[in-house]
Design a protein around this motif. Sequence first.
Motif, short mmCIF file in Angstrom:
data_model
loop_
_atom_site.label_atom_id
_atom_site.label_comp_id
_atom_site.label_asym_id
_atom_site.label_seq_id
_atom_site.Cartn_x
_atom_site.Cartn_y
_atom_site.Cartn_z
N GLU A 78 -0.57 -6.97 7.85
CA GLU A 78 0.50 -7.88 8.27
C GLU A 78 1.02 -8.76 7.11
O GLU A 78 0.25 -9.44 6.45
CB GLU A 78 -0.13 -8.78 9.35
CG GLU A 78 0.64 -9.98 9.77
CD GLU A 78 1.82 -9.61 10.63
OE1 GLU A 78 2.04 -8.42 10.88
OE2 GLU A 78 2.56 -10.53 11.02
N THR A 79 2.31 -8.72 6.87
CA THR A 79 2.91 -9.58 5.84
C THR A 79 4.42 -9.61 5.99
O THR A 79 4.97 -8.78 6.72
CB THR A 79 2.53 -9.08 4.41
OG1 THR A 79 3.02 -10.00 3.44
CG2 THR A 79 3.08 -7.70 4.10
N TYR A 80 5.09 -10.56 5.38
CA TYR A 80 6.56 -10.57 5.37
C TYR A 80 7.05 -11.43 4.21
O TYR A 80 6.26 -12.13 3.56
CB TYR A 80 7.15 -11.04 6.70
CG TYR A 80 6.54 -12.29 7.31
CD1 TYR A 80 5.41 -12.20 8.11
CD2 TYR A 80 7.10 -13.55 7.09
CE1 TYR A 80 4.85 -13.33 8.68
CE2 TYR A 80 6.55 -14.68 7.66
CZ TYR A 80 5.42 -14.57 8.46
OH TYR A 80 4.86 -15.69 9.01
N SER A 147 -1.79 -6.10 -6.36
CA SER A 147 -2.89 -5.15 -6.11
C SER A 147 -3.30 -5.15 -4.65
O SER A 147 -3.17 -6.15 -3.94
CB SER A 147 -4.10 -5.53 -6.98
OG SER A 147 -4.72 -6.68 -6.47
N ASP A 148 -3.83 -4.01 -4.24
CA ASP A 148 -4.37 -3.90 -2.89
C ASP A 148 -5.39 -2.77 -2.88
O ASP A 148 -5.45 -1.96 -3.81
CB ASP A 148 -3.26 -3.63 -1.87
CG ASP A 148 -3.66 -4.05 -0.47
OD1 ASP A 148 -3.33 -5.18 -0.07
OD2 ASP A 148 -4.34 -3.26 0.22
N ILE A 149 -6.16 -2.73 -1.81
CA ILE A 149 -7.15 -1.66 -1.66
C ILE A 149 -6.55 -0.50 -0.88
O ILE A 149 -7.11 0.59 -0.84
CB ILE A 149 -8.40 -2.22 -0.94
CG1 ILE A 149 -9.59 -1.30 -1.14
CG2 ILE A 149 -8.11 -2.46 0.53
CD1 ILE A 149 -10.84 -1.81 -0.47
N ARG A 225 -3.68 -14.52 -0.37
CA ARG A 225 -3.53 -15.17 0.94
C ARG A 225 -3.85 -14.18 2.05
O ARG A 225 -3.48 -13.01 1.99
CB ARG A 225 -2.10 -15.71 1.09
CG ARG A 225 -1.74 -16.68 -0.03
CD ARG A 225 -0.38 -17.32 0.19
NE ARG A 225 -0.43 -18.37 1.16
CZ ARG A 225 0.22 -18.39 2.30
NH1 ARG A 225 0.99 -17.38 2.64
NH2 ARG A 225 0.12 -19.41 3.12
N ASN A 226 -4.55 -14.68 3.04
CA ASN A 226 -4.90 -13.89 4.22
C ASN A 226 -5.70 -12.64 3.86
O ASN A 226 -5.49 -11.58 4.43
CB ASN A 226 -3.61 -13.53 5.00
CG ASN A 226 -2.80 -14.77 5.31
OD1 ASN A 226 -3.29 -15.67 5.99
ND2 ASN A 226 -1.60 -14.86 4.78
N VAL A 227 -6.56 -12.78 2.89
CA VAL A 227 -7.43 -11.68 2.48
C VAL A 227 -8.89 -12.13 2.60
O VAL A 227 -9.71 -11.49 3.26
CB VAL A 227 -7.14 -11.25 1.01
CG1 VAL A 227 -8.06 -10.12 0.59
CG2 VAL A 227 -5.68 -10.85 0.83
C1 LIG Z 1 -3.09 -9.59 5.93
S1 LIG Z 1 -2.75 -8.76 4.44
C2 LIG Z 1 -2.19 -10.07 3.44
C3 LIG Z 1 -0.91 -9.76 2.73
C4 LIG Z 1 -0.30 -10.94 1.96
N1 LIG Z 1 -1.23 -11.45 0.99
C5 LIG Z 1 0.15 -12.03 2.89
O1 LIG Z 1 -0.52 -13.06 3.00
O2 LIG Z 1 1.16 -11.86 3.53
C6 LIG Z 1 -4.39 -8.45 3.83
C7 LIG Z 1 -4.41 -7.42 2.69
O3 LIG Z 1 -5.68 -7.49 2.03
C8 LIG Z 1 -6.03 -6.18 1.63
N2 LIG Z 1 -7.47 -6.09 1.41
C9 LIG Z 1 -8.47 -6.14 2.31
N3 LIG Z 1 -9.65 -5.96 1.72
C10 LIG Z 1 -9.41 -5.82 0.40
C11 LIG Z 1 -10.24 -5.60 -0.73
N4 LIG Z 1 -11.56 -5.48 -0.63
N5 LIG Z 1 -9.64 -5.50 -1.94
C12 LIG Z 1 -8.30 -5.60 -2.06
N6 LIG Z 1 -7.47 -5.80 -1.04
C13 LIG Z 1 -8.02 -5.91 0.19
C14 LIG Z 1 -5.58 -5.34 2.81
O4 LIG Z 1 -5.44 -3.97 2.50
C15 LIG Z 1 -4.27 -5.99 3.19
O5 LIG Z 1 -3.19 -5.37 2.58
#
Ligand SMILES: C[S@@+](CC[C@H](N)C(=O)[O-])C[C@H]1O[C@@H](n2cnc3c(N)ncnc32)[C@H](O)[C@@H]1O
Length: 505
Positions: A78-80, A147-149, A225-227
């Motif tokens: 979830e993001t925007y 970056s992301d997973i 954020r939100n991670v």
């Molecule tokens: C809710 S989204 C947050 C997106 C953006 N940061 C925001 O706040 O709108 C959470 C993101 O964290 C990533 N994530 C979760 N575990 C992770 C990890 N171990 N390493 C890197 N990214 C991770 C997920 O794939 C997802 O895309």
Amino acid sequence: MTEHLLSADILSRASEIIANRLGLYFPQDRWNDLERGITLAAQMFGRKNINEYLGVLASASLSKEQLKTLAGFLTVSETYFFRDEKLFEILKFQILPELIEKRKGKEQQIRIWSAGCSSGEEPYSVAILLQQLIRNIDEWNITILASDINPVSLKKMTKGIYNEWSFRGVQPYVKQNYFVKTQDRRYAIQKKFRDMITPAYINLAEDAYPSLLNDTNAMDIIICRNVLMYFKNETAAKTINGFYNCLVDGGWLIVSPSETSQTLFAKFASVYYPDNILYRKNKHIQSSDINFPRFDNRQNPDISSETDLQLHNVVNYNEAEKTEDFPEQTSEERISSLHASAYQQANELYREGNLTEAAKKLSDYFTYNYNDPKAHALLARIYANLGKLREAFSCCEKAVSLDKLDAANHYLLAAILQEQNRPEEALVSLKRTIYLDKNFVTAHIMMGNISKRLGREYESQKSFRNALTLLEKHKPDEILPETDGITAGRLIEIIKAANYEGASL
Ligand SMILES: C[S@@+](CC[C@H](N)C(=O)[O-])C[C@H]1O[C@@H](n2cnc3c(N)ncnc32)[C@H](O)[C@@H]1O
């Protein structure tokens, strides 16, 4: 109590494995999500028996396919755009203008990392702000590491096409000014913003950072954020410590309001804004406070003053001798072991992320051992981590000039040149690295990444193939030099992800 199809045993085992491999935390009240995620992942992976599937996850290092499937099902993406208007106002009116002002007319460089960026709305929002704030942005060296997973999210980000839902709450001018409408009524972000973003496949729970290899060093701002809210406490603490080491002095760490914590962020100074608490590193310490050696007037050190310095140090160490016990060592041996240990201590301090102290130790070391290439290389790394790329470059050049045959010095120079946005010169240094040591895996990887960014697909594929051939000769859990602790197996996965999903290392 919620009924689950899977037994409590399986769910608790699954939550443990997933916490270890992905850092994701599934307490009992989120077992519904966990159950749904692993059931779907196991089906996708052709495993009907969940226990068998968990066995695979626990035993082998996660393959990209497993990771992709799992991450896709277990993470919330979830993001925007401009999510949290108040935060983006703080960035637009306070943090970014202050940073731009500080760098204007000097190094003109800004480094931002959106960690856990999902499909890119967050880093693109930052890119839009920077375009709004910097008039001659082409004259600046801007890095926005995103970056992301989840490779599926990264792929969406590199395409940069979004539907209405990504713009909820966003002012209409954003779509009009920065996007192009597609035939299927979606919105493609303009190319100039896509070019500002460096996508990267980084698992925050497992991968090494800061590292020149994945460009996570010397960050001015990290937005995560939100991670962290999905991480176990220990993983969150480890991640935050890693972020601390990735930031330059005065750098910012931004998390969402629900992720703030006095204990987890204790190393940072808390800065209070309406509805947001942001974290700042060491804002009182400036790197100019550090007494670095002055290169210009020491290029040809005057012999007599050098001798004076050595004498001065001998006197000091002789003083030390009175209190310390050095059995069976001549005084020369003692001095040289003290010298060596000053370098080792500097190196350890650097590895712990204590850059200021490491630099101080090194400046002591330089007073009696100015011509040691490895000390200049270490100082170059310290400068690079402090975001002082010009100084990092001159230290590294010095290291190269003192030992032209050390491939690692050329590689470090390439990494610094890459950060300075001098890709052609970086490629020259990488060629030298490989000429001196054709098995230098990370040089092949960096060459692949740079060629890819320059649009030289053929060269890029060739370099990645060379790296894969070399890596396949190693055991998956082996750690090679200059990889900051990343295993050979993990590098193979990362190269494959970078190669096929458009993300870089
Ligand atoms: C809710 S989204 C947050 C997106 C953006 N940061 C925001 O706040 O709108 C959470 C993101 O964290 C990533 N994530 C979760 N575990 C992770 C990890 N171990 N390493 C890197 N990214 C991770 C997920 O794939 C997802 O895309």
